[in-house]
Design an enzyme around this catalytic site. Sequence first.
Site, PDB file in Angstrom:
ATOM      1  N   HIS A 241       4.093   1.615   2.133  1.00 13.99           N
ATOM      2  CA  HIS A 241       5.315   0.966   1.637  1.00 13.99           C
ATOM      3  C   HIS A 241       5.934   1.791   0.502  1.00 13.99           C
ATOM      4  CE1 HIS A 241       2.686  -2.556   2.932  1.00 13.99           C
ATOM      5  NE2 HIS A 241       3.632  -2.493   3.848  1.00 13.99           N
TER       6      HIS A 241
ATOM      7  N   HIS B 195      -1.479  -3.999  17.603  1.00 14.05           N
ATOM      8  CA  HIS B 195      -2.463  -4.744  16.807  1.00 14.05           C
ATOM      9  C   HIS B 195      -3.763  -5.019  17.562  1.00 14.05           C
ATOM     10  CE1 HIS B 195       1.333  -5.625  14.637  1.00 14.05           C
ATOM     11  NE2 HIS B 195       0.549  -5.429  13.615  1.00 14.05           N
TER      12      HIS B 195
ATOM     13  N   CYS C 185       3.897 -11.092  20.399  1.00  9.17           N
ATOM     14  CA  CYS C 185       2.869 -10.734  19.405  1.00  9.17           C
ATOM     15  C   CYS C 185       3.293 -11.268  18.041  1.00  9.17           C
ATOM     16  CB  CYS C 185       2.647  -9.222  19.312  1.00  9.17           C
ATOM     17  SG  CYS C 185       1.537  -8.819  17.924  1.00  9.17           S
TER      18      CYS C 185
ATOM     19  N   HIS D 100       0.846  -1.197   0.000  1.00  9.95           N
ATOM     20  CA  HIS D 100       0.000   0.000   0.000  1.00  9.95           C
ATOM     21  C   HIS D 100       0.883   1.248   0.000  1.00  9.95           C
ATOM     22  CE1 HIS D 100       0.693   0.692   4.264  1.00  9.95           C
ATOM     23  NE2 HIS D 100       0.270  -0.529   4.559  1.00  9.95           N
TER      24      HIS D 100
ATOM     25  N   CYS E 126       3.552  -8.475  15.300  1.00  9.27           N
ATOM     26  CA  CYS E 126       4.768  -7.642  15.375  1.00  9.27           C
ATOM     27  C   CYS E 126       6.010  -8.524  15.266  1.00  9.27           C
ATOM     28  CB  CYS E 126       4.906  -6.941  16.721  1.00  9.27           C
ATOM     29  SG  CYS E 126       3.607  -5.812  17.165  1.00  9.27           S
TER      30      CYS E 126
ATOM     31  N   CYS F  24      -1.810  -6.758  22.431  1.00  8.95           N
ATOM     32  CA  CYS F  24      -0.719  -6.021  21.796  1.00  8.95           C
ATOM     33  C   CYS F  24      -1.202  -4.589  21.606  1.00  8.95           C
ATOM     34  CB  CYS F  24      -0.389  -6.644  20.441  1.00  8.95           C
ATOM     35  SG  CYS F  24       0.569  -5.545  19.392  1.00  8.95           S
TER      36      CYS F  24
ATOM     37  N   LYS G  34      -3.026  -1.893   6.757  1.00  7.29           N
ATOM     38  CA  LYS G  34      -3.929  -2.875   6.190  1.00  7.29           C
ATOM     39  C   LYS G  34      -4.957  -3.307   7.231  1.00  7.29           C
ATOM     40  CE  LYS G  34      -3.806  -7.340   4.041  1.00  7.29           C
ATOM     41  NZ  LYS G  34      -3.754  -8.320   5.106  1.00  7.29           N
TER      42      LYS G  34
ATOM     43  N   LYS H 181      -2.952   5.908  11.428  1.00  7.71           N
ATOM     44  CA  LYS H 181      -1.913   5.360  10.583  1.00  7.71           C
ATOM     45  C   LYS H 181      -2.583   4.537   9.492  1.00  7.71           C
ATOM     46  CE  LYS H 181       1.951   2.218  10.325  1.00  7.71           C
ATOM     47  NZ  LYS H 181       2.450   0.921  10.758  1.00  7.71           N
TER      48      LYS H 181
HETATM   49  N1  MSP Z   1       9.238  -6.835   7.645  1.00  2.06           N
HETATM   50  C1  MSP Z   1       9.403  -5.776   8.554  1.00  2.06           C
HETATM   51  C2  MSP Z   1      10.663  -4.978   8.251  1.00  2.06           C
HETATM   52  C3  MSP Z   1      11.927  -5.760   8.246  1.00  2.06           C
HETATM   53  S1  MSP Z   1      13.284  -4.769   7.811  1.00  2.06           S
HETATM   54  C4  MSP Z   1      14.607  -5.665   8.168  1.00  2.06           C
HETATM   55  C5  MSP Z   1       8.205  -4.849   8.464  1.00  2.06           C
HETATM   56  N2  MSP Z   1       7.487  -4.919   7.349  1.00  2.06           N
HETATM   57  S2  MSP Z   1       6.199  -4.030   7.018  1.00  2.06           S
HETATM   58  O1  MSP Z   1       5.643  -4.577   5.808  1.00  2.06           O
HETATM   59  O2  MSP Z   1       5.349  -3.941   8.140  1.00  2.06           O
HETATM   60  O3  MSP Z   1       6.770  -2.630   6.643  1.00  2.06           O
HETATM   61  C6  MSP Z   1       6.954  -1.623   7.603  1.00  2.06           C
HETATM   62  C7  MSP Z   1       7.507  -0.416   6.877  1.00  2.06           C
HETATM   63  O4  MSP Z   1       6.615  -0.029   5.815  1.00  2.06           O
HETATM   64  C8  MSP Z   1       7.620   0.822   7.736  1.00  2.06           C
HETATM   65  O5  MSP Z   1       8.796   0.856   8.492  1.00  2.06           O
HETATM   66  C9  MSP Z   1       7.615   1.884   6.653  1.00  2.06           C
HETATM   67  O6  MSP Z   1       8.844   1.898   5.996  1.00  2.06           O
HETATM   68  C10 MSP Z   1       6.540   1.370   5.717  1.00  2.06           C
HETATM   69  N3  MSP Z   1       5.199   1.779   6.109  1.00  2.06           N
HETATM   70  C11 MSP Z   1       4.120   0.967   6.257  1.00  2.06           C
HETATM   71  N4  MSP Z   1       3.029   1.723   6.559  1.00  2.06           N
HETATM   72  C12 MSP Z   1       3.362   3.012   6.614  1.00  2.06           C
HETATM   73  C13 MSP Z   1       2.674   4.201   6.887  1.00  2.06           C
HETATM   74  N5  MSP Z   1       1.363   4.242   7.109  1.00  2.06           N
HETATM   75  N6  MSP Z   1       3.393   5.336   6.932  1.00  2.06           N
HETATM   76  C14 MSP Z   1       4.740   5.362   6.724  1.00  2.06           C
HETATM   77  N7  MSP Z   1       5.407   4.248   6.456  1.00  2.06           N
HETATM   78  C15 MSP Z   1       4.752   3.061   6.346  1.00  2.06           C
HETATM   79  O7  MSP Z   1       7.997  -4.085   9.379  1.00  2.06           O
END
Ligand code: MSP
Length: 508
Positions: free
Chosen positions: A20, A146, A125, A17, A128, A143, A298, A295
């Site tokens: 990312h 979540h 969790c 989304h 997380c 958590c 998903k 925030k």
């Molecule tokens: N898989 C772990 C990261 C491992 S890195 C060694 C993870 N994945 S995640 O799919 O949850 O991605 C988290 C990251 O996605 C956040 O740190 C950020 O970079 C990005 N974001 C996801 N949602 C976001 C927002 N709503 N706003 C800003 N960044 C966002 O955690």
Amino acid sequence: MSYYVTTPIYYVNGEPHLGHVYTTVAADVLARHMRQRGDDVFFLTGTDEHGEPVAQAAEREGVAPRELADRHAERFKAVAARVNATNDFFIRTSDPEHKAVVAEVVEKLRANGHVYEGTYEGWYCPRCADFKTDAELAEGSRCAIHLIELEREKEDNWFFRFSSFQEPLEKLYAENPDWVLPSNRYNEALAFISGGLQDLSLSRARINWGVPIPWDPDQVVYVWVDALLNYYSALTYAREGDDLRDRFWPASVHVLAKDILKFHAVIWPALLMAAELELPKRLFIHGYLLMDEHKMSKSLGNVLDPFAVMDLYGTDALRFYLLREVSFGQDGSISPESFEKRYTTELANEYGNLASRTLAMIAKYRDGVVPEVEPAAELVADFDGLGGLVSNHLDRVDASLALEEIWQRVRRLNRFVTQAEPWTLAKDDAQAERLDSVLYTLAEGLRVVSVLLYPWMPDSVKRLLAALGREDLGLERATLGADGGGARIGDLDQLFPRVEAPEPSTAA
Ligand code: MSP
């Protein structure tokens, strides 16, 4: 100079989304800018495929984790390509080469005396993939992130002597005040360290979707240890027959959001120290994109589909908007309304019109050839040192401030047109020299801001520079007067045409 920038690797438990996309675009801005400077750049992104977050999502869907991972990894790859990310590699933690490096490093931790056998008892969790202390729980043993109810776990694990790294970590922070940016995140991480570190489970027993512990294959490596190592492992196999570690390790900067600060700013350096590997030079922690104060995520169901936004407004507009609307490093709200507003006022009116007016006036008053004169003195001062300013901001990963710096010059050029009134000058032959100077300055100013804007809006900038007859993107070109006149300009379709948004809720 070599420059190695990374994004987090995203969980393949759902579709990509805009959250990312945000991090990927920001990292791409850095990568593109550093290439313009002539640096040797490596830009990594990818997917995190092991552990409970993915295994449980697969279970909910009734498919094998591998199937879910394959499907979503393709989506993440596609979205990176669609936003024009110039990543040099896309890592998947299910790659056998990555798994081999994880096994090797974990062995090293053990050989160095940092691993022992123990029993974990406490909260965990699975969403997380994080061990929670009592203080971190929300009411009802939930958590806090979540809001799912957690089980109290007891399992025999291999432990990492995390606690013995408290002092080395405090030293790292004391000696490197810019190691984590922005500074509020540095303080947060340091407070976590100073609060005391407990040894950490290095393995998980209840799950088999992961990298087996080499000396105890009934357990898999804790998914965060597996995931963090991607930044290092990728360099060993991204280019067949070429080990890139000498060229690019340690990483120049890891870009991530604040949700995963602890893992990157505390656990990661401890693991690297324990494995006797060099530490990344910097972490940049950005904020959250919020929708209606929440925030975007998903699980909350308030996500924007980046594909839909780009279909409507184009990739460059989205890239620009994300780093313009929300100050990089802070939380900020995004909305279809503010997207449309930025698109119309800034992209279409301020930049797009500047481009079309400049080209049209050169075509009309000078037969399509940029005059050969000196730039107007009043603009030279305002553009002085601009490239250096932008570079400095990006050295500190401030992708919004850098953009603002450039945008002030876009506005300056628009004021220059209004004040100079080339259409009035054109009516008076005695003003021909002044008109030459105004038109040349506009063409040059537009070229300079465009060269600098390239990392945010690569396609539009390339089209514009082609129309200006000056396609060199080198950062040393970003000075008013660096290119002389004489270029023949070409045609340019509107860079940011008017868009009829069907429904605000799906538009942006
Ligand atoms: N898989 C772990 C990261 C491992 S890195 C060694 C993870 N994945 S995640 O799919 O949850 O991605 C988290 C990251 O996605 C956040 O740190 C950020 O970079 C990005 N974001 C996801 N949602 C976001 C927002 N709503 N706003 C800003 N960044 C966002 O955690």
